[in-house]
Design an enzyme around this catalytic site. Sequence first.
Site, PDB file in Angstrom:
ATOM      1  CD  GLN A  19     -13.851  -4.817  -2.158  1.00 53.39           C
ATOM      2  OE1 GLN A  19     -14.086  -3.641  -2.435  1.00 53.39           O
ATOM      3  NE2 GLN A  19     -12.624  -5.307  -2.208  1.00 53.39           N
ATOM      4  NE  ARG A  76      -9.062 -11.711   1.988  1.00 48.79           N
ATOM      5  CZ  ARG A  76      -9.614 -10.824   1.132  1.00 48.79           C
ATOM      6  NH1 ARG A  76      -8.884 -10.298   0.173  1.00 48.79           N
ATOM      7  NH2 ARG A  76     -10.879 -10.461   1.264  1.00 48.79           N
ATOM      8  CB  VAL A 125       5.544  -4.244  -2.512  1.00 46.12           C
ATOM      9  CG1 VAL A 125       6.608  -4.301  -1.424  1.00 46.12           C
ATOM     10  CG2 VAL A 125       5.582  -2.899  -3.231  1.00 46.12           C
ATOM     11  CG  HIS A 142      -1.857  -1.061   1.401  1.00 44.04           C
ATOM     12  ND1 HIS A 142      -1.741  -2.026   2.377  1.00 44.04           N
ATOM     13  CD2 HIS A 142      -2.988  -1.350   0.709  1.00 44.04           C
ATOM     14  CE1 HIS A 142      -2.762  -2.859   2.286  1.00 44.04           C
ATOM     15  NE2 HIS A 142      -3.532  -2.489   1.280  1.00 44.04           N
TER      16      HIS A 142
HETATM   17  P1  AMP Z   1      -6.501  -3.525  -0.504  1.00 38.92           P
HETATM   18  O1  AMP Z   1      -6.336  -2.772   0.778  1.00 38.92           O
HETATM   19  O2  AMP Z   1      -6.112  -4.966  -0.404  1.00 38.92           O
HETATM   20  O3  AMP Z   1      -7.840  -3.296  -1.150  1.00 38.92           O
HETATM   21  O4  AMP Z   1      -5.434  -2.899  -1.504  1.00 38.92           O
HETATM   22  C1  AMP Z   1      -5.431  -1.525  -1.801  1.00 38.92           C
HETATM   23  C2  AMP Z   1      -4.516  -1.291  -2.979  1.00 38.92           C
HETATM   24  O5  AMP Z   1      -3.190  -1.708  -2.654  1.00 38.92           O
HETATM   25  C3  AMP Z   1      -4.938  -2.071  -4.227  1.00 38.92           C
HETATM   26  O6  AMP Z   1      -4.780  -1.251  -5.375  1.00 38.92           O
HETATM   27  C4  AMP Z   1      -3.976  -3.213  -4.229  1.00 38.92           C
HETATM   28  O7  AMP Z   1      -3.738  -3.746  -5.523  1.00 38.92           O
HETATM   29  C5  AMP Z   1      -2.729  -2.565  -3.676  1.00 38.92           C
HETATM   30  N1  AMP Z   1      -1.818  -3.576  -3.134  1.00 38.92           N
HETATM   31  C6  AMP Z   1      -2.122  -4.556  -2.237  1.00 38.92           C
HETATM   32  N2  AMP Z   1      -1.064  -5.345  -2.019  1.00 38.92           N
HETATM   33  C7  AMP Z   1      -0.059  -4.870  -2.800  1.00 38.92           C
HETATM   34  C8  AMP Z   1       1.300  -5.268  -3.039  1.00 38.92           C
HETATM   35  N3  AMP Z   1       1.847  -6.304  -2.419  1.00 38.92           N
HETATM   36  N4  AMP Z   1       2.036  -4.541  -3.915  1.00 38.92           N
HETATM   37  C9  AMP Z   1       1.485  -3.476  -4.552  1.00 38.92           C
HETATM   38  N5  AMP Z   1       0.225  -3.057  -4.373  1.00 38.92           N
HETATM   39  C10 AMP Z   1      -0.544  -3.741  -3.523  1.00 38.92           C
END
Ligand code: AMP
Length: 287
Positions: free
Chosen positions: A61, A187, A176, A37
């Site tokens: 979702q 998760r 990342v 993030h």
């Molecule tokens: P989430 O909180 O899981 O909905 O993720 C929020 C944003 O962070 C989304 O655009 C994800 O694709 C991005 N994101 C989550 N994990 C990663 C990661 N390991 N590397 C890059 N972006 C990420």
Amino acid sequence: MEIIKDIKGMQQRAKALFREGKTIGFVPTMGALHEGHLSLVSRSVKENDITVVSIFVNPTQFGPSEDLDRYPRDIEGDMKKLQAAGVDILFLPDVNDVYPEGYRTYVTVEELSTKLCGEFRPGHFRGVATVVTKLFNIVRPDRAYFGQKDYQQSVIIRRMTEDLNFDIQIVVCPTVREDDGLAMSSRNLYLSSEERKAATVIYKTLSEAKKRLARGESFRKIKEFMQESILSVPYVKQLQYASVYHPETLDDITDEDVNIYKGKKVLLAVAVVMDSARLIDNMLVDL
Ligand code: AMP
């Protein structure tokens, strides 16, 4: 860092920033923030006058048997990380304001939403497209940042942005990873230490499949390898998909099409249900 919980308040703030001629970069998240993030956040801070991050665990979702109730939450820790990263505004809307009594409107990006993860998470991308549309209308960003980790989501958001004429640049940032290659994910916190070890098979499998693509191995053999490799480790309850896909249509591709892809990119993507978490990962590979 300013914290805004009120939707109207955020909209007014965004309009005022627009009148001042400031550009807004936006990073939508569900919190439990990690370096993945934060990589999106730092890119936004570099490229915009103002960076807005939202934290909202979006119920629409999640499927009925999914992890909405136990999704990790750490708002205190998240605020510290965002403050340190130079975020200007943290938007924390309340679920009852986002989806008030009588809410009836949803956004569906057809076809793209029913492939890959969509097949196993019916309604998931409808929830994502809906909440991102709402957040775009509230935050009014110039640029919005998404991770390649959720590759299908990024394709759907790009399509939706174009189809609905949002005047927003979609920026997709690289995945990342932990030192052993596992893609960072909120998760991952669900995994026991044994499962965490077994989960490294996902990155190893994608990396080996990439090498095999470079060697010119057939798509059929690579698919077989990916499936066998992932199913060979413990704690894998279900392999939902592991294959080679067209990076835009997300269609599974076969060896008949190989010449079409010469000099282009293909997508290797995987979704695995471990005993305590569902994990996804992908790589884009030049042929
Ligand atoms: P989430 O909180 O899981 O909905 O993720 C929020 C944003 O962070 C989304 O655009 C994800 O694709 C991005 N994101 C989550 N994990 C990663 C990661 N390991 N590397 C890059 N972006 C990420």
